[in-house]
Motif scaffolding. Structure first.
Motif, PDB file in Angstrom:
ATOM      1  N   PRO A  25       0.820  -1.209   0.000  1.00 51.60           N
ATOM      2  CA  PRO A  25       0.000   0.000   0.000  1.00 51.60           C
ATOM      3  C   PRO A  25       0.856   1.262   0.000  1.00 51.60           C
ATOM      4  O   PRO A  25       1.957   1.293   0.554  1.00 51.60           O
ATOM      5  N   GLY A  27       2.372   4.646   1.056  1.00 51.82           N
ATOM      6  CA  GLY A  27       2.638   5.215   2.372  1.00 51.82           C
ATOM      7  C   GLY A  27       3.116   4.208   3.399  1.00 51.82           C
ATOM      8  O   GLY A  27       3.388   4.585   4.542  1.00 51.82           O
ATOM      9  N   GLN A  28       3.252   2.940   3.015  1.00 54.58           N
ATOM     10  CA  GLN A  28       3.687   1.924   3.969  1.00 54.58           C
ATOM     11  C   GLN A  28       5.119   1.484   3.686  1.00 54.58           C
ATOM     12  O   GLN A  28       5.605   1.550   2.563  1.00 54.58           O
ATOM     13  N   TYR A 692     -11.015   0.810   5.726  1.00 51.87           N
ATOM     14  CA  TYR A 692      -9.726   1.180   5.143  1.00 51.87           C
ATOM     15  C   TYR A 692      -9.571   2.696   5.149  1.00 51.87           C
ATOM     16  O   TYR A 692     -10.439   3.431   4.681  1.00 51.87           O
ATOM     17  N   SER A 693      -8.450   3.176   5.699  1.00 51.50           N
ATOM     18  CA  SER A 693      -8.217   4.620   5.790  1.00 51.50           C
ATOM     19  C   SER A 693      -6.918   5.042   5.118  1.00 51.50           C
ATOM     20  O   SER A 693      -6.485   6.182   5.264  1.00 51.50           O
ATOM     21  N   GLY A 694      -6.296   4.115   4.400  1.00 48.11           N
ATOM     22  CA  GLY A 694      -5.037   4.435   3.741  1.00 48.11           C
ATOM     23  C   GLY A 694      -5.248   5.109   2.401  1.00 48.11           C
ATOM     24  O   GLY A 694      -6.348   5.526   2.031  1.00 48.11           O
ATOM     25  N   THR A 695      -4.160   5.192   1.648  1.00 49.34           N
ATOM     26  CA  THR A 695      -4.177   5.846   0.340  1.00 49.34           C
ATOM     27  C   THR A 695      -4.569   4.839  -0.737  1.00 49.34           C
ATOM     28  O   THR A 695      -4.128   3.690  -0.726  1.00 49.34           O
ATOM     29  N   ASN A 730      -7.593   9.657  -1.082  1.00 43.38           N
ATOM     30  CA  ASN A 730      -7.810   9.192   0.286  1.00 43.38           C
ATOM     31  C   ASN A 730      -9.201   8.619   0.524  1.00 43.38           C
ATOM     32  O   ASN A 730      -9.571   8.336   1.666  1.00 43.38           O
TER      33      ASN A 730
END
Length: 766
Positions: A25, A27-28, A692-695, A730
């Protein structure tokens, strides 16, 4: 046209979504640490834990599934000195090389940094960990530190040397009534019920009495409330106040542990190793030995009918009684601080290095390849022909066939083909030995040009620049300047087919244009860049790295910041082209870009942004260097070390790889390399799961396309612009509200304003 497209997809809602296994994902972080060199092993109620000099992994005892633990998923540090676990609980204590402490419990990490932050001039390193009831006793270089595991704080410190002096402690154990410490003076004993264990007078030296030899003890354990002590090749057993020799076989005993009511001895002799299993009374039970899997055992435990062995060469080994099972996460065999390159989703990393004086360090770890999330090693342990290829520091992938060219700083040049056949160019070849060391063949830079010619930096050679032409013939070149050690390294080729070559040892940077023909030296042109106006205007002649951006600018990283050569096409004209020193605003002060940093690597991503590696972390700056987008350090990210040596970018996925002093890690960024059209558009994750709150990444759109997210009826939800060929979102609308469950369309438009439907996104909310 748009209405017809929308109407079609309102009727046909079935869409073939593309998925990629293990796509990281945005940003990870993820680590690519070595996990083969296992130094210690412990177990909790349902897991076996293995520590390496870098990090930690666990093995589920029921299905052998493996989970990694590192800075990228919650641990505080990289570099483990000791671990200790609750055999009947679920807590594991991790001590790091810098004396920081983590307690891992139920997938939570609780940090105890008091020892790390203590202002002590003594050796604070943790040698061993002993857990007893609610306390963890740390054997350190100055005494014993007791940690309360219920309060997660240091309870006390015991300074137990003669006369109250600080003394190194190697191990701690208990027989249920007393604590025992293996010190440089010998074994010391104190009652667990003593009023003040911090008072050295409560500790009694028992070595040299009652049958126990005087001198240093390597490790301690306890079996049925009797203490075991290891001294070289001998195991001593306490019974009451007396000691007797329990076992000796001439092998060096590295460690003694007790588990499953068995005594486990990890032993070595010359280049072989084994584990000897004794009963609780000292009777011989069996020897566990394998020519490949137990060459260097450090510790062993018995858990759920298996013997688990920590071996520094083979990893974690499980022995069932009849067979061996190697349990190691897929990973490179070592850290890698040499050059890295990504081609078609495959990362190549050179493991070698040189010291600050540009001398070999005899690193024989070779090079590694990451492809389809699997690591492969190319070194002498796998391919004997590579035995002489030490200190591999540079790489180039041949465009025509994707074979790998690897430069060794001492062992010449190797070509590894796809079928693993290997050719090494060293003696009796075009590769020349260093004029000051005729046995050392130092290849320090490699690059292919657009015509498939391989350019080679031959450090110390009388002709330090070489080229292997596409037809297989070679040419050599003399740099027409006086250079210390004929020092050459990294090569970058610009859009004008000019070769930019780093000159280590404070020699600066040189630009080379071979003219109309490589074979005609008469039209060769050279330009030397050093510091100062009129000399090239570099920030420093100590050049560390170079990179070419998408405008054909040459970015030069030095020991005192960055210079940018913005007109390489004019280098050999009458006007010339000197470096520009960008000035950026930081806080309330303007200053030269990275003027206080040693810039060790620069990489350019799909949006022409620059990733800059230093000894104080890594920066991502905007294409014009006027804005800092990210700054990653050990304290604010999953970066393994602030000392970042190399950077490589996977232009397809946007994953950025960092080779640090403590190992490789990677971060999935937002930019990818550009594509001409909207081909193979991939959305990840898709479907978007509940919570889910990621990009969300939309990859494969046209370069710098406008990307719109709409409902099926055409109502606009969100709009953004791609970075290269990837847009990020987002999952919220233009007012910041989380969108509802449903199917959403992804529309793109390029510079011609032609709008196309490229894919769909499914949202599943609770």
């Amino acid at each position: 046209m748009l209405q017809r497209i929308l109407a079609f997809y309102c009727v046909a809602l079935t869409f073939p979504f593309v998925s990629r296994a293990q796509l990281q994902p945005i940003g990870q972080w993820r680590d690519h640490l070595p996990y083969q060199q296992v130094t210690s092993v412990a177990y909790t109620t349902d897991k076996v834990w293995a520590a390496t000099p870098y990090s930690l992994f666990s093995v589920d005892a029921t299905d052998n599934s493996i989970e990694r633990w590192s800075r990228t998923n919650g641990l505080s540090e990289t570099g483990i000195s000791a671990i200790g676990a609750e055999p009947t609980g679920n807590r594991i204590l991790i001590a790091y090389n810098n004396s920081n402490i983590d307690v891992l419990v139920d997938d939570r990490v609780i940090n105890i940094n008091s020892l790390k932050n203590a202002s002590l001039s003594d050796d604070k390193s943790v040698k061993a960990v002993f857990l007893y009831q609610q306390l963890a006793y740390l054997a350190t270089g100055f005494g014993i530190v007791a940690i309360n595991l219920d309060k997660y704080e240091i309870k006390d410190t015991y300074i137990i040397g003669a006369g109250g002096t600080r003394i190194a402690v190697k191990a701690v154990t208990s027989d249920g009534t007393s604590l025992y410490a293996a010190t440089a003076e010998g074994i010391k004993k104190a009652s667990l019920t003593a009023v003040n264990l911090a008072d050295f007078r409560n500790w009694q030296l028992i070595s040299g009495t009652n049958g126990l030899p005087a001198g240093t003890i390597q490790s301690l354990a306890s079996v049925q409330n009797n203490v075991l002590a290891v001294k070289n090749d001998s195991l001593w057993l306490q019974s009451g106040t007396n000691w007797s020799l329990l076992y000796r076989d001439g092998w060096n005993i590295k460690n003694c542990t007790v588990s499953g009511n068995r005594i486990m001895l990890s032993e070595t002799s010359n280049n072989t190793g084994r584990v000897v299993v004794l009963t609780a009374t000292g009777s011989f039970e069996r020897t566990i030995q394998d020519a490949q899997l137990t060459r260097s055992p450090q510790q062993a435990v018995y858990f759920q009918n298996n013997c688990y062995i920590a071996d520094t060469l083979a990893g974690l080994i499980a022995f069932s009684g009849t067979s061996f099972n190697r349990l190691v996460p897929d990973a490179p065999a070592s850290i890698a601080t040499g050059a890295m390159q990504v081609v078609h989703n495959t990362l190549w990393a050179a493991a070698g290095s040189v010291n600050a004086n540009w001398e070999p360090v005899n690193n024989k770890n070779g090079l590694f390849r990451l492809s389809d999330n699997n690591w492969n090693s190319f070194n002498s342990s796998r391919l004997s022909i590579l035995d002489t290829l030490s200190d591999v520091i540079t790489l180039a992938i041949e465009p025509a066939n994707e074979s790998v060219w690897a430069g060794s700083f001492g062992g010449g040049l190797a070509n590894i083909k796809n079928d693993n056949t290997i050719t090494i160019l060293k003696q009796n070849s075009v590769i020349q030995p260093a004029y000051f060391n005729r046995t050392s063949y130092r290849v320090s830079g490699l690059a292919f040009d657009a015509d498939n010619n391989l350019w080679v930096a031959n450090y110390g050679g009388e002709n330090p620049v070489l080229v292997k032409k596409a037809d297989g013939t070679w040419r050599t070149f003399i740099i027409p300047y006086a250079l210390i050690e004929q020092a050459v390294s990294q090569i970058v080729i610009d859009d004008n087919n000019q070769k930019w070559i780093v000159l280590p040892k404070n020699n600066g940077l040189v630009c080379f244009n071979h003219g109309q023909s490589i074979d005609n030296p008469g039209d060769d042109q050279w330009k030397l860049y050093r510091s100062g106006i009129g000399n090239g205007n570099l920030p420093s002649t100590d050049v560390r790295c170079i990179a070419k951006d998408k405008n054909n600018f040459i970015w030069v990283g030095t020991a005192k910041g960055i210079g940018v050569i913005q007109c390489p096409q004019q280098v050999f004209t009458s006007t010339g082209c000197e470096a520009v020193l960008p000035i950026v605003q930081q806080d309330n002060f303007a200053g030269y870009l990275f003027s206080d940093e040693q810039v060790q690597a620069i990489a350019v991503d799909g949006a022409d942004r620059k990733w800059v590696a230093t000894q104080n972390g890594v920066w991502l700056i905007s294409p014009d260097a006027e804005k800092t987008i990210y700054r990653f350090t050990e304290t604010n990210s999953g970066l393994l070390s602030n000392d970042v040596k190399q950077i490589a970018i996977d232009g397809i996925t946007g994953e950025v790889f960092f080779a640090t002093a403590k190992g490789i890690c990677s971060f999935r960024s937002t930019a990818t390399e550009t594509t001409e059209t909207n081909s193979g558009v991939l959305v990840f994750p898709n479907p978007v799961p509940p919570g889910y709150s990621g990009t969300i990444a939309i990859r494969g759109v046209a370069e710098n396309a406008i990307v719109k997210i709409t409902e099926l009826n055409g109502r606009l939800v969100y709009q953004t612009k791609a970075l290269g060929s990837q847009a990020v979102w987002n999952g919220r609308d233009y007012k910041g509200r989380l969108i509802s469950s449903g199917i959403y369309l992804v529309l793109t438009s390029d510079e011609t304003h032609q709008q196309k439907l490229v894919t769909k996104i499914v949202f599943i909310q609770k």
